[in-house]
Design an enzyme around this catalytic site. Sequence first.
Site, PDB file in Angstrom:
ATOM      1  N   SER A 104     -94.537 -55.988 -38.954  1.00  0.00           N
ATOM      2  CA  SER A 104     -94.311 -56.038 -37.678  1.00  0.00           C
ATOM      3  C   SER A 104     -96.075 -56.258 -37.062  1.00  0.00           C
ATOM      4  O   SER A 104     -96.757 -55.795 -37.871  1.00  0.00           O
ATOM      5  CB  SER A 104     -93.960 -54.470 -37.135  1.00  0.00           C
TER       6      SER A 104
ATOM      7  N   TYR B 189     -94.364 -45.337 -37.518  1.00  0.00           N
ATOM      8  CA  TYR B 189     -94.066 -46.553 -37.402  1.00  0.00           C
ATOM      9  C   TYR B 189     -95.018 -47.518 -37.799  1.00  0.00           C
ATOM     10  O   TYR B 189     -95.187 -48.443 -38.552  1.00  0.00           O
ATOM     11  CB  TYR B 189     -93.044 -46.944 -36.535  1.00  0.00           C
TER      12      TYR B 189
END
Length: 252
Positions: free
Chosen positions: A141, A156
């Site tokens: 990501s 995350y």
Amino acid sequence: MSFLNKVVLITGASSGIGAAAAVEFAKVGAKVAIVGRNVEKLHKVSELCIKNGSKPLVINADLGNDEECKKIIDLVIKEFGKLDVLVNNAGFLHYGSILEGNILEGYDKTMRINVRAHVHMTSLAAPYLVKSKGNIINISSVAATSTTSLKGRTPYFVSKAALNHFTRCCAKELASDGVRVNTISPGPVKTDFFDNSGLDDIDIDSFAGMMPLKRVSESVEVADMIIFLASDRAVGITGSEFVVDNGYLLRV
């Protein structure tokens, strides 16, 4: 591009990027194994694969369970006899804040799936990928690079940064055995990722106005990049990160 007689294993394939990748691989002739926890969604993806190519091997498993990870590889080898491509796509987001005191809870739950499971799947798959001179694609990501909208999402962001570095280390270790390893880092993508993480109050389309290209990606756009990196057209690419973010990182 043709993937005839190639075996592709995709984790987190019950929806979103993983599901789109399964369908696109089916279109180009691959034998696909799809892994996920939601059986109903997996069977819907299976139906799409059948319509576009062939019936996939459906595996209901939790990547957080070491024995189930081993079961996944065993089932793929039993069914197909080999493995050519591993797509480590499964992902999870759990909030954790330093000042609120829940950082370790968020860290442990997130790292268990976003990093540890991928490390484990890679180690289990590697001997078969060496035999086939195959490759691995890790779905990361832009969160690995950006700290935009960081509040509560530290676990995350850290997990994706760790996955990126694992990709580079893995690529270096496996290069001499002819196995390529690369990362794709999407920006906002239209998937049910937030819903699956219990964050159903987030409207993914609202991110479009923040992007330099004024749009968010469809899952198939990332799937197309996965197929390119898995193909012989990318034979000289390893240890690299490819960003599909509509210019998101230009804002940082």
